[in-house]
Design a protein around this motif. Structure first.
Motif, mmCIF file in Angstrom:
data_model
loop_
_atom_site.group_PDB
_atom_site.id
_atom_site.type_symbol
_atom_site.label_atom_id
_atom_site.label_comp_id
_atom_site.label_asym_id
_atom_site.label_seq_id
_atom_site.Cartn_x
_atom_site.Cartn_y
_atom_site.Cartn_z
ATOM 1 N N HIS A 1 0.953 -1.265 0.330
ATOM 2 C CA HIS A 1 -0.188 0.044 0.009
ATOM 3 C C HIS A 1 0.752 1.632 0.320
ATOM 4 C CE1 HIS A 1 -3.585 -2.034 0.780
ATOM 5 N NE2 HIS A 1 -3.421 -2.889 1.617
ATOM 6 N N PHE A 2 2.428 0.950 -0.615
ATOM 7 C CA PHE A 2 3.217 2.306 0.250
ATOM 8 C C PHE A 2 3.300 2.516 -1.408
ATOM 9 C CE2 PHE A 2 7.008 4.249 0.184
ATOM 10 C CZ PHE A 2 6.585 5.396 1.313
ATOM 11 N N ARG A 3 3.587 3.631 -1.797
ATOM 12 C CA ARG A 3 4.190 3.487 -3.234
ATOM 13 C C ARG A 3 4.663 5.006 -3.411
ATOM 14 N NH1 ARG A 3 0.159 6.164 -8.617
ATOM 15 N NH2 ARG A 3 2.733 5.748 -10.314
ATOM 16 N N LEU B 1 2.697 7.753 -1.083
ATOM 17 C CA LEU B 1 1.247 8.201 -0.786
ATOM 18 C C LEU B 1 1.208 6.564 -0.637
ATOM 19 C CD1 LEU B 1 0.056 8.916 -4.908
ATOM 20 C CD2 LEU B 1 0.554 10.175 -2.671
ATOM 21 N N TRP B 2 0.404 7.059 0.292
ATOM 22 C CA TRP B 2 0.264 5.766 1.526
ATOM 23 C C TRP B 2 -1.767 5.054 0.900
ATOM 24 C CZ3 TRP B 2 1.474 1.318 3.693
ATOM 25 C CH2 TRP B 2 0.857 0.913 4.690
ATOM 26 N N GLY B 3 -1.591 3.900 0.477
ATOM 27 C CA GLY B 3 -3.049 3.850 -0.131
ATOM 28 C C GLY B 3 -3.478 2.457 1.080
ATOM 29 N N GLU C 1 4.615 12.308 8.210
ATOM 30 C CA GLU C 1 3.530 13.396 7.737
ATOM 31 C C GLU C 1 4.357 14.993 6.968
ATOM 32 O OE1 GLU C 1 -0.629 13.762 7.538
ATOM 33 O OE2 GLU C 1 -0.585 12.361 9.769
ATOM 34 N N GLY C 2 3.885 14.705 5.591
ATOM 35 C CA GLY C 2 4.107 15.804 5.284
ATOM 36 C C GLY C 2 2.661 16.065 5.032
#
Length: 263
Positions: free
Chosen positions: A108-110, A144-146, A168-169
Protein backbone atom coordinates in the motif's frame (compact mmCIF):
# COMPACT_ATOMS: atom_id res chain seq x y z
CA UNK A 1 32.78 29.75 18.57
CA UNK A 2 31.28 30.45 15.14
CA UNK A 3 32.95 33.05 12.97
CA UNK A 4 29.61 33.86 11.34
CA UNK A 5 28.23 37.20 12.59
CA UNK A 6 24.86 37.09 14.37
CA UNK A 7 21.78 37.99 12.32
CA UNK A 8 18.78 39.93 13.72
CA UNK A 9 16.23 37.34 12.61
CA UNK A 10 16.59 33.88 11.08
CA UNK A 11 13.53 32.43 9.36
CA UNK A 12 13.09 28.68 8.83
CA UNK A 13 10.33 27.99 6.34
CA UNK A 14 8.53 25.01 4.91
CA UNK A 15 7.82 25.40 1.19
CA UNK A 16 4.72 23.68 -0.24
CA UNK A 17 1.56 25.16 1.27
CA UNK A 18 3.61 27.66 3.28
CA UNK A 19 6.00 29.91 1.35
CA UNK A 20 4.81 28.37 -1.92
CA UNK A 21 1.14 28.16 -2.93
CA UNK A 22 -0.22 24.61 -2.65
CA UNK A 23 -1.88 24.67 -6.08
CA UNK A 24 0.11 27.10 -8.24
CA UNK A 25 3.62 26.72 -6.76
CA UNK A 26 3.89 30.53 -6.79
CA UNK A 27 5.54 32.60 -4.04
CA UNK A 28 4.63 35.99 -5.49
CA UNK A 29 2.35 36.90 -2.58
CA UNK A 30 5.30 36.64 -0.17
CA UNK A 31 7.61 38.99 -2.09
CA UNK A 32 7.03 42.08 0.13
CA UNK A 33 8.01 40.15 3.25
CA UNK A 34 10.98 38.52 1.51
CA UNK A 35 12.29 41.93 0.51
CA UNK A 36 11.71 43.36 3.99
CA UNK A 37 13.55 40.38 5.51
CA UNK A 38 16.46 40.94 3.15
CA UNK A 39 16.51 44.68 3.88
CA UNK A 40 16.86 44.18 7.65
CA UNK A 41 19.75 41.72 7.26
CA UNK A 42 17.72 38.67 8.18
CA UNK A 43 18.25 35.17 6.86
CA UNK A 44 15.97 32.63 5.20
CA UNK A 45 16.56 28.90 5.51
CA UNK A 46 14.18 26.77 3.49
CA UNK A 47 13.19 23.52 5.21
CA UNK A 48 11.30 21.04 3.09
CA UNK A 49 10.81 17.43 2.08
CA UNK A 50 12.04 18.50 -1.37
CA UNK A 51 15.40 17.30 -2.69
CA UNK A 52 18.60 19.32 -2.77
CA UNK A 53 18.38 20.02 -6.53
CA UNK A 54 14.75 21.13 -6.19
CA UNK A 55 15.48 23.52 -3.34
CA UNK A 56 18.65 24.80 -5.01
CA UNK A 57 16.53 25.94 -7.97
CA UNK A 58 13.86 27.55 -5.77
CA UNK A 59 16.47 29.19 -3.57
CA UNK A 60 18.22 30.66 -6.61
CA UNK A 61 14.95 31.92 -8.10
CA UNK A 62 14.16 33.75 -4.85
CA UNK A 63 17.70 35.12 -4.54
CA UNK A 64 18.61 33.35 -1.28
CA UNK A 65 21.34 30.99 -2.46
CA UNK A 66 23.80 32.47 0.05
CA UNK A 67 21.91 30.68 2.85
CA UNK A 68 21.92 26.93 3.50
CA UNK A 69 18.73 24.86 3.34
CA UNK A 70 17.27 21.83 5.09
CA UNK A 71 16.36 19.16 2.56
CA UNK A 72 14.36 15.93 2.53
CA UNK A 73 12.58 16.65 5.84
CA UNK A 74 15.85 17.18 7.71
CA UNK A 75 17.61 14.07 6.43
CA UNK A 76 20.17 16.32 4.69
CA UNK A 77 21.58 19.84 4.48
CA UNK A 78 22.14 21.86 1.32
CA UNK A 79 25.17 24.15 1.77
CA UNK A 80 25.02 27.80 0.82
CA UNK A 81 25.55 28.19 -2.95
CA UNK A 82 25.47 24.38 -3.41
CA UNK A 83 23.93 22.66 -6.45
CA UNK A 84 22.00 20.19 -4.34
CA UNK A 85 23.59 17.01 -5.67
CA UNK A 86 24.59 14.64 -2.85
CA UNK A 87 25.75 11.08 -2.27
CA UNK A 88 22.74 8.75 -2.55
CA UNK A 89 24.06 5.88 -0.39
CA UNK A 90 21.40 6.43 2.29
CA UNK A 91 18.61 6.44 -0.29
CA UNK A 92 19.86 3.25 -1.91
CA UNK A 93 19.97 1.56 1.52
CA UNK A 94 16.42 2.72 2.31
CA UNK A 95 15.09 1.44 -1.02
CA UNK A 96 16.81 -1.92 -0.48
CA UNK A 97 15.04 -2.29 2.87
CA UNK A 98 11.73 -1.42 1.22
CA UNK A 99 12.35 -3.98 -1.51
CA UNK A 100 12.94 -6.66 1.14
CA UNK A 101 9.75 -5.78 3.04
CA UNK A 102 7.07 -8.51 2.91
CA UNK A 103 4.59 -7.71 0.10
CA UNK A 104 1.61 -7.77 2.48
CA UNK A 105 3.17 -4.85 4.37
CA UNK A 106 4.68 -3.05 1.39
CA UNK A 107 1.82 -3.14 -1.12
CA UNK A 108 0.00 0.00 0.00
CA UNK A 109 3.03 2.33 -0.03
CA UNK A 110 3.89 3.82 -3.42
CA UNK A 111 7.12 5.78 -3.19
CA UNK A 112 8.69 8.14 -5.70
CA UNK A 113 11.15 5.35 -6.48
CA UNK A 114 8.19 3.21 -7.57
CA UNK A 115 6.98 5.89 -9.99
CA UNK A 116 8.14 7.21 -13.31
CA UNK A 117 8.80 10.95 -13.65
CA UNK A 118 5.45 11.24 -15.44
CA UNK A 119 3.68 9.58 -12.51
CA UNK A 120 5.43 11.86 -10.01
CA UNK A 121 4.31 14.76 -12.16
CA UNK A 122 0.72 13.53 -12.00
CA UNK A 123 0.61 13.21 -8.19
CA UNK A 124 2.49 16.45 -7.46
CA UNK A 125 1.39 18.79 -10.25
CA UNK A 126 5.04 19.44 -11.13
CA UNK A 127 6.11 19.67 -14.75
CA UNK A 128 8.29 16.90 -16.20
CA UNK A 129 11.62 18.60 -15.48
CA UNK A 130 10.76 19.37 -11.87
CA UNK A 131 9.29 15.89 -11.36
CA UNK A 132 12.64 14.43 -12.43
CA UNK A 133 14.38 16.59 -9.83
CA UNK A 134 11.90 15.36 -7.21
CA UNK A 135 13.07 11.81 -7.98
CA UNK A 136 16.75 12.76 -7.51
CA UNK A 137 16.80 11.70 -3.88
CA UNK A 138 19.74 11.19 -1.56
CA UNK A 139 18.28 10.58 1.89
CA UNK A 140 14.55 9.86 2.02
CA UNK A 141 11.55 8.40 0.20
CA UNK A 142 8.21 10.25 -0.01
CA UNK A 143 5.18 8.36 -1.17
CA UNK A 144 1.45 7.83 -1.10
CA UNK A 145 -0.21 5.57 1.44
CA UNK A 146 -3.28 3.68 0.25
CA UNK A 147 -3.97 1.33 3.14
CA UNK A 148 -5.62 1.54 6.55
CA UNK A 149 -4.16 3.08 9.69
CA UNK A 150 -3.71 -0.40 11.13
CA UNK A 151 -1.80 -1.57 8.06
CA UNK A 152 0.38 1.52 8.25
CA UNK A 153 1.22 0.74 11.88
CA UNK A 154 2.34 -2.74 10.84
CA UNK A 155 4.55 -1.36 8.06
CA UNK A 156 6.12 1.29 10.28
CA UNK A 157 6.77 -1.22 13.04
CA UNK A 158 8.61 -3.42 10.55
CA UNK A 159 10.62 -0.49 9.13
CA UNK A 160 11.50 0.79 12.61
CA UNK A 161 13.42 -2.43 13.20
CA UNK A 162 15.73 -1.26 10.39
CA UNK A 163 16.08 2.30 11.71
CA UNK A 164 13.52 3.85 9.35
CA UNK A 165 10.86 6.27 10.59
CA UNK A 166 8.04 8.13 8.85
CA UNK A 167 6.98 11.78 8.77
CA UNK A 168 3.62 13.05 7.51
CA UNK A 169 3.93 16.15 5.33
CA UNK A 170 1.44 18.30 3.47
CA UNK A 171 1.03 15.75 0.67
CA UNK A 172 3.12 12.65 1.31
CA UNK A 173 4.34 10.16 3.88
CA UNK A 174 8.14 10.38 3.90
CA UNK A 175 10.44 7.60 5.08
CA UNK A 176 13.98 8.28 6.30
CA UNK A 177 16.61 7.21 8.82
CA UNK A 178 15.32 9.65 11.38
CA UNK A 179 16.77 13.17 11.41
CA UNK A 180 14.16 15.94 11.49
CA UNK A 181 13.86 19.55 10.39
CA UNK A 182 14.20 20.54 14.05
CA UNK A 183 17.49 18.63 14.39
CA UNK A 184 18.99 20.56 11.49
CA UNK A 185 17.46 23.80 12.72
CA UNK A 186 19.31 23.46 16.03
CA UNK A 187 22.61 22.97 14.20
CA UNK A 188 22.08 26.11 12.10
CA UNK A 189 20.97 28.22 15.08
CA UNK A 190 24.20 27.27 16.84
CA UNK A 191 26.17 28.30 13.75
CA UNK A 192 24.46 31.61 12.93
CA UNK A 193 23.53 32.75 16.46
CA UNK A 194 20.44 34.74 15.44
CA UNK A 195 18.88 37.23 17.83
CA UNK A 196 15.40 35.85 17.04
CA UNK A 197 14.24 32.70 15.27
CA UNK A 198 11.00 32.11 13.38
CA UNK A 199 9.65 28.90 11.91
CA UNK A 200 6.70 28.63 9.53
CA UNK A 201 4.90 25.48 8.43
CA UNK A 202 1.55 23.86 7.82
CA UNK A 203 1.98 20.11 8.38
CA UNK A 204 2.72 17.55 11.14
CA UNK A 205 6.36 17.28 10.02
CA UNK A 206 6.76 20.98 10.86
CA UNK A 207 5.57 20.78 14.49
CA UNK A 208 8.97 20.21 16.12
CA UNK A 209 10.44 23.03 14.07
CA UNK A 210 7.59 25.37 15.09
CA UNK A 211 8.14 24.54 18.75
CA UNK A 212 11.92 25.03 18.52
CA UNK A 213 11.72 28.62 17.24
CA UNK A 214 11.25 31.73 19.34
CA UNK A 215 8.13 32.31 17.23
CA UNK A 216 6.32 29.52 15.43
CA UNK A 217 3.79 30.31 12.71
CA UNK A 218 1.18 27.77 11.59
CA UNK A 219 0.28 28.82 8.05
CA UNK A 220 -3.31 28.16 7.05
CA UNK A 221 -3.70 25.49 4.37
CA UNK A 222 -7.30 24.85 3.26
CA UNK A 223 -6.13 21.81 1.29
CA UNK A 224 -5.36 19.76 4.40
CA UNK A 225 -6.66 19.16 7.92
CA UNK A 226 -5.53 21.93 10.26
CA UNK A 227 -2.90 21.11 12.85
CA UNK A 228 -4.31 20.53 16.35
CA UNK A 229 -3.67 23.07 19.10
CA UNK A 230 0.03 23.07 19.96
CA UNK A 231 1.87 23.80 23.18
CA UNK A 232 2.97 27.41 22.91
CA UNK A 233 -0.21 28.76 21.34
CA UNK A 234 -1.61 29.71 24.73
CA UNK A 235 1.39 32.00 25.37
CA UNK A 236 1.65 33.43 21.85
CA UNK A 237 4.92 31.66 21.11
CA UNK A 238 3.05 29.92 18.29
CA UNK A 239 0.54 31.83 16.18
CA UNK A 240 -1.73 30.98 13.25
CA UNK A 241 -2.31 32.92 10.05
CA UNK A 242 -5.78 33.74 8.79
CA UNK A 243 -4.60 33.80 5.19
CA UNK A 244 -3.29 30.69 3.43
CA UNK A 245 0.11 29.90 1.93
CA UNK A 246 2.36 32.75 0.81
CA UNK A 247 -0.34 35.33 1.65
CA UNK A 248 -0.30 34.19 5.27
CA UNK A 249 3.51 33.91 5.21
CA UNK A 250 3.77 37.50 4.00
CA UNK A 251 1.43 38.89 6.65
CA UNK A 252 3.11 36.96 9.49
CA UNK A 253 6.67 37.99 8.61
CA UNK A 254 5.79 41.64 8.01
CA UNK A 255 4.00 41.73 11.36
CA UNK A 256 6.91 40.12 13.20
CA UNK A 257 9.44 42.50 11.65
CA UNK A 258 7.38 45.41 12.95
CA UNK A 259 7.05 43.84 16.41
CA UNK A 260 10.83 43.31 16.55
CA UNK A 261 11.54 46.88 15.37
CA UNK A 262 13.20 45.54 12.24
CA UNK A 263 10.89 47.33 9.79
Amino acid sequence: MSSVPAVPILVFSDLDGTLIDHATYSWDAAKPALEALRACGGGLIMASSKTGPEIANIRAALGWSHWPAIVENGAGLLPANGSGMADSTQYSKLRAILDDTPPALRQHFRGFGDMTAAQVSAVTGLDAAHASLAKTRAFSEPGLWGGTAEQLDLLLNHLSQHGISAREGGRFLTLSFGQTKADRMAELIAEYQPAHTVALGDAPNDVEMLQTADTGVIVANPHRKALPALKGEETGAIIRTALPGPHGWNAAILGLLIDLNLR
